[in-house]
Motif scaffolding. Structure first.
Motif, PDB file in Angstrom:
ATOM      1  N   ASP A  39      -2.083   1.325   8.218  1.00  0.00           N
ATOM      2  CA  ASP A  39      -1.724   0.404   9.463  1.00  0.00           C
ATOM      3  C   ASP A  39      -1.342   1.580  10.435  1.00  0.00           C
ATOM      4  O   ASP A  39      -0.152   1.789  10.438  1.00  0.00           O
ATOM      5  CB  ASP A  39      -0.625  -0.754   9.164  1.00  0.00           C
ATOM      6  CG  ASP A  39      -0.157  -1.302  10.163  1.00  0.00           C
ATOM      7  OD1 ASP A  39      -0.994  -1.495  11.233  1.00  0.00           O
ATOM      8  OD2 ASP A  39       0.906  -1.973  10.234  1.00  0.00           O
ATOM      9  N   PRO A  90      -3.239   4.065  32.830  1.00  0.00           N
ATOM     10  CA  PRO A  90      -4.079   5.214  33.142  1.00  0.00           C
ATOM     11  C   PRO A  90      -5.034   4.731  34.345  1.00  0.00           C
ATOM     12  O   PRO A  90      -5.761   3.556  34.230  1.00  0.00           O
ATOM     13  CB  PRO A  90      -4.833   5.917  32.057  1.00  0.00           C
ATOM     14  CG  PRO A  90      -4.116   5.144  30.881  1.00  0.00           C
ATOM     15  CD  PRO A  90      -3.511   3.915  31.393  1.00  0.00           C
ATOM     16  N   CYS A 101       0.027  -0.535  35.563  1.00  0.00           N
ATOM     17  CA  CYS A 101       0.984   0.665  35.236  1.00  0.00           C
ATOM     18  C   CYS A 101       0.030   1.620  34.638  1.00  0.00           C
ATOM     19  O   CYS A 101       0.151   2.762  34.017  1.00  0.00           O
ATOM     20  CB  CYS A 101       2.044   0.536  34.618  1.00  0.00           C
ATOM     21  SG  CYS A 101       3.414  -0.323  35.676  1.00  0.00           S
TER      22      CYS A 101
HETATM   23  P1  FAD Z   1       2.267   1.525  27.459  1.00  0.00           P
HETATM   24  O1  FAD Z   1       2.643   1.247  28.950  1.00  0.00           O
HETATM   25  O2  FAD Z   1       1.135   0.814  26.864  1.00  0.00           O
HETATM   26  O3  FAD Z   1       2.138   3.294  27.353  1.00  0.00           O
HETATM   27  C1  FAD Z   1       1.528   3.644  26.176  1.00  0.00           C
HETATM   28  C2  FAD Z   1       0.846   4.928  26.160  1.00  0.00           C
HETATM   29  O4  FAD Z   1      -0.092   5.119  27.231  1.00  0.00           O
HETATM   30  C3  FAD Z   1       2.001   6.218  27.041  1.00  0.00           C
HETATM   31  O5  FAD Z   1       2.673   6.817  26.342  1.00  0.00           O
HETATM   32  C4  FAD Z   1       0.789   7.074  27.588  1.00  0.00           C
HETATM   33  O6  FAD Z   1       0.379   8.000  26.481  1.00  0.00           O
HETATM   34  C5  FAD Z   1      -0.441   6.048  27.908  1.00  0.00           C
HETATM   35  N1  FAD Z   1      -0.270   5.637  29.359  1.00  0.00           N
HETATM   36  C6  FAD Z   1       0.196   4.320  29.895  1.00  0.00           C
HETATM   37  N2  FAD Z   1       0.128   4.508  31.019  1.00  0.00           N
HETATM   38  C7  FAD Z   1      -0.541   5.556  31.543  1.00  0.00           C
HETATM   39  C8  FAD Z   1      -0.682   6.176  32.825  1.00  0.00           C
HETATM   40  N3  FAD Z   1      -0.483   5.810  33.908  1.00  0.00           N
HETATM   41  N4  FAD Z   1      -1.227   7.648  32.823  1.00  0.00           N
HETATM   42  C9  FAD Z   1      -1.421   8.113  31.637  1.00  0.00           C
HETATM   43  N5  FAD Z   1      -1.180   7.820  30.456  1.00  0.00           N
HETATM   44  C10 FAD Z   1      -0.633   6.398  30.192  1.00  0.00           C
HETATM   45  N6  FAD Z   1       4.783   0.600  18.085  1.00  0.00           N
HETATM   46  C11 FAD Z   1       5.978   0.293  17.604  1.00  0.00           C
HETATM   47  O7  FAD Z   1       7.231   0.893  18.168  1.00  0.00           O
HETATM   48  N7  FAD Z   1       6.231  -0.308  16.410  1.00  0.00           N
HETATM   49  C12 FAD Z   1       5.410  -0.875  15.794  1.00  0.00           C
HETATM   50  O8  FAD Z   1       5.660  -1.296  14.684  1.00  0.00           O
HETATM   51  C13 FAD Z   1       3.995  -0.858  16.245  1.00  0.00           C
HETATM   52  N8  FAD Z   1       2.931  -1.358  15.585  1.00  0.00           N
HETATM   53  C14 FAD Z   1       1.751  -1.204  16.072  1.00  0.00           C
HETATM   54  C15 FAD Z   1       0.941  -1.807  15.424  1.00  0.00           C
HETATM   55  C16 FAD Z   1      -0.614  -1.710  15.780  1.00  0.00           C
HETATM   56  C17 FAD Z   1      -1.853  -2.135  15.057  1.00  0.00           C
HETATM   57  C18 FAD Z   1      -0.840  -0.939  17.100  1.00  0.00           C
HETATM   58  C19 FAD Z   1      -2.421  -0.978  17.626  1.00  0.00           C
HETATM   59  C20 FAD Z   1       0.004  -0.510  17.933  1.00  0.00           C
HETATM   60  C21 FAD Z   1       1.417  -0.630  17.404  1.00  0.00           C
HETATM   61  N9  FAD Z   1       2.482   0.082  17.868  1.00  0.00           N
HETATM   62  C22 FAD Z   1       3.879   0.023  17.538  1.00  0.00           C
HETATM   63  C23 FAD Z   1       2.324   0.475  19.333  1.00  0.00           C
HETATM   64  C24 FAD Z   1       2.611  -0.428  20.453  1.00  0.00           C
HETATM   65  O9  FAD Z   1       1.408  -1.326  20.249  1.00  0.00           O
HETATM   66  C25 FAD Z   1       2.566   0.085  21.847  1.00  0.00           C
HETATM   67  O10 FAD Z   1       1.482   0.686  22.048  1.00  0.00           O
HETATM   68  C26 FAD Z   1       3.796   0.932  22.327  1.00  0.00           C
HETATM   69  O11 FAD Z   1       5.002   0.194  21.859  1.00  0.00           O
HETATM   70  C27 FAD Z   1       3.903   1.191  23.617  1.00  0.00           C
HETATM   71  O12 FAD Z   1       3.643   0.119  24.341  1.00  0.00           O
HETATM   72  P2  FAD Z   1       4.152   0.125  25.994  1.00  0.00           P
HETATM   73  O13 FAD Z   1       3.609  -0.986  26.449  1.00  0.00           O
HETATM   74  O14 FAD Z   1       5.593   0.424  26.114  1.00  0.00           O
HETATM   75  O15 FAD Z   1       3.753   1.555  26.474  1.00  0.00           O
END
Ligand code: FAD
Length: 690
Positions: A688, A373, A371
């Protein structure tokens, strides 16, 4: 008196503990994982490989080795892409290598007709990625000792370098900059520029593409390489098994490694070996309908995997069922989804990125970032396999034209199946060797969450606070949904009694491979962080954490409230929290009052609600209003912590702090900035951010 054995053991343990304390666990932060190589063993690669770079090149008949320092998989992906391109366009004999698998004192034995490439991500506050720690410390040391001990140890070394960084962090691309400098100091010759990709500006992929072409031209010239018509050659063979079926016990249906397959999973649990943790509590934190934030608690009592307040929980997600179906469908693999495949690396230096034998379904659901990018370069590769000439031309155009690609693909957040569907106008792409996807799509990555519980208060139960990723994309019918957070959302629904949860039209195989995650489990591991409370609780602290950035501060407050209740002397604690509205997304609203009861005047919560007044107010504005108080606390050696959004908030807080110091201490802003810098260097200022 003589020491008996017990004394020696006790002393050794104390010594090791002390060493661990002072090195922050760095010495064994990269504990060698006993199961990390298990995929390779499955696939017949030879064991006991040399750690000497020159020997490896010699033994495997390679003239180009591409090392990656990778945390989230992007650097590893770029390394593979360079390897592919070097081979197909220039006939280089390339191999990709994990920095962790080699000793770098052997760099001086690499002969001058070979080339070493470094693709190095900078992580967090200018840190090496976990797999690059030893390499980084070795090459950047003033007195690095190479094997042959020559005056100019790397006089024969030809190298290429690309860094992955984020300009919103203070130490932008520190890794590649420092390594480049060190290699030159040791006499090595760089070919092309030391490239720098910027995630902060969102231009990583384009920076990489723009850097690599002149680099290849320079390298071709230097090594006398002749460019040829690039022909795709698969790195992996995936063959249907004649003897195994989806019911055979030795077939991986998504189990992360052999122990999980055999039902003997045991620690150490880490980035190669997740703990299948029960979810024991979960609920919604927002009170609005259109946005969700999850509070989830997992029980780690069976894991022997201790955590510390301030650490991160890594969640291993599963792709949404409909996305798995779509991907298999556009490739014409729907009927073969449960075909058992044996997987072999055709090049002995390549590693199969998932355990096998396995099925298409398991690979796509559990191991590939389908899924994510899409890479423009990957579309150009796939053009050759298009179902017809028109589609081929369109794929080539998308691959070659950056603006067109952005407008058609990136702006809509399309994923790879979405691209193939729309460009192919519904035709099936049955000509693409599956190896192209194994090579061209990242491994499905764990997502990190700042742990929002205190290990002092609940050592066996970890909580996280995750906002569900869901974005309306202009020009797109359905909203975009993040992988891990929507999977967690489905788990939360199930934990709250919905047996077959559907979230935003998506379902997930939440019972896991062979139903091993049933009873509501989620695969996790812990990543230790340096984001830590002062060891002396009487020290004052200032915490700045809007939105989910408040997660680790809930943990900090839990801890300090408990210490206060236990009669310890707990220092002043300021928490700056911000959100849209006090009635909508005010996280842990009632809990702060509990902490206040325990800590009295030593705890103050300062809120910024951006959508309640005529003017938008953010945490940095509140910080500025408290300039005098903040300065006084800093003079009393308060620790300051910032968590959450890296791109805007953390940067603004940094500059506001410099302004506060300037105005309160009657110094220049430049001097204020310098003090902030020093506070960071001495860990008095910790971030963080993501
Ligand atoms: P993903 O599927 O990974 O998507 C995330 C983003 O990637 C999207 O919004 C978009 O901008 C981009 N993206 C994905 N797919 C595409 C595509 N096909 N085309 C274009 N752009 C795309 N989050 C919290 O909510 N709480 C926390 O406490 C927290 N702590 C963190 C601590 C650290 C050290 C780090 C590195 C991150 C933290 N995060 C936290 C963020 C978390 O890790 C995730 O990144 C977040 O929850 C999104 O994950 P996801 O898999 O739902 O989204």
């Amino acid at each position: 008196a003589e020491l008996d054995t017990l004394d020696i053991i006790v002393l050794s343990v104390i010594l090791l503990g002390t060493l661990a304390y002072f090195t922050k666990g760095k010495l064994w932060g990269i504990v060698k994982d006993p199961y990390g190589g298990s995929f390779q063993n499955n696939n017949g690669a030879k064991a006991g490989k040399t750690r000497n770079i020159a020997e490896m090149l010699e033994e495997s008949n390679k003239n180009c080795i591409i090392f990656y320092g990778s945390q989230t998989g992007t650097a590893e992906d770029y390394a593979s892409r360079l390897a592919k391109e070097g081979k197909s366009r220039f006939g280089l004999e390339t191999m990709v290598a994990d920095l962790e698998d080699f000793d770098f004192d052997s760099l001086d034995s690499v002969p001058s007709d070979k080339v070493v490439m470094f693709v190095l991500a900078t992580y967090g506050e200018g840190e090496p990625t976990d797999n690059a720690v030893e390499f980084f410390e070795f090459v950047t040391a003033e007195d690095a000792q190479f094997t042959q001990g020559a005056d100019v140890p790397l006089g024969n070394l030809t190298y290429v370098g690309f860094g992955l960084g984020n300009n919103t962090y203070e130490h932008y691309n520190l890794m590649i900059r420092a390594v480049d400098k060190a290699l030159q100091r040791h006499g090595a010759t760089r070919v092309g520029e030391a490239g720098e990709g910027d995630d902060g500006a969102g231009t990583m992929e384009e920076d990489f593409l723009a850097w690599k072409d002149p680099m290849w031209a320079a390298l071709a010239e230097k090594m006398g390489l002749e460019e040829r018509e690039a022909v795709y050659e698969p790195i992996f063979s995936l063959t249907p098994s004649e003897t195994l079926s989806v019911d055979s016990p030795e077939v991986y249906l998504g189990e992360p490694n052999k122990m999980h397959l055999e039902g003997t999973a045991k620690g150490p649990f880490n980035a190669h070996n997740p703990y299948i943790a029960p979810i024991v509590e979960s609920h919604e934190l927002f009170t609005v309908k259109d946005r969700n934030c999850l509070h989830i608690e997992v029980d780690i009592s069976g894991s022997n995997m201790p955590y510390q307040t301030g650490d991160h929980l890594a969640v291993w997600p599963t792709n949404a069922g409909a996305e798995v179906d779509r991907f298999l469908s556009v490739l014409g693999l729907t009927d073969k989804r449960n075909t058992v495949l044996t997987v072999k690396a055709l090049d002995p230096t390549a590693k199969v990125p998932f355990p096998a034998p396995t099925t298409y379904d398991a690979i796509v659901r559990y191991h590939m970032e389908i899924c994510g990018p899409v890479s423009r370069q990957f579309l150009a590769t796939l053009a050759a396999f298009a179902p017809d000439e028109e589609t081929k031309a369109e794929m080539a155009k998308l691959g070659g034209d950056k603006d067109y690609f952005h407008e058609k693909i990136n702006a809509h957040h399309l994923n790879i199946a979405g691209v193939l569907e729309s460009v192919g106008k519904g035709k099936k792409w049955t000509n693409i060797p599956f190896s192209a996807f194994v090579e061209g799509i990242n491994k499905l990555q764990p997502r990190y969450y700042s742990i929002s519980s205190s290990s002092l208060v609940q050592p066996q139960k970890i909580s996280i606070t995750a906002v569900v990723e869901s974005q309306v994309i202009p020009g797109r019918a359905d909203a975009f949904h993040g992988v891990a957070t929507n999977y967690l959302y489905a788990l939360k629904q199930k934990q709250n009694g919905d047996p077959n949860p559907t979230v935003f039209g998506q379902t997930y195989e939440i019972t896991g491979p062979r139903n091993k995650y049933d009873g509501i489990h989620v695969p996790v591991h812990i990543r230790h962080s340096n984001f830590k409370l002062p060891s002396d609780p009487s020290k004052p602290i200032i915490c700045i954490g809007p939105g989910t950035g408040v997660a680790p501060f809930r943990a900090f407050l839990q801890e300090r409230a408990k210490q206060a209740t236990d009669g310890e002397n707990v220092g002043e604690t300021l928490l700056f929290f911000g959100c849209r509205k006090s009635t909508e997304d005010f996280l842990y609203k009632d809990e702060w009052e509990e902490y206040k009861k325990a800590m009295g005047d030593n705890f103050e919560l300062i809120t910024a609600f951006s959508r309640e007044g005529a003017k938008k107010v953010y945490v940095q504005h509140r910080l500025k209003e408290r300039a005098e108080q903040v300065n006084k606390l800093l003079e009393a050696k308060a620790y300051i912590y910032v968590c959450g959004d890296a791109a805007n908030m953390a940067r603004e807080v940094n500059s506001v702090l410099a302004q506060i110091l300037a105005s309160q201490r009657g110094i220049s802003e430049a001097k204020g900035e310098e003090i902030v810098k020093n506070m960071r260097a001495s860990n008095q200022y910790q971030e963080d951010v993501w």
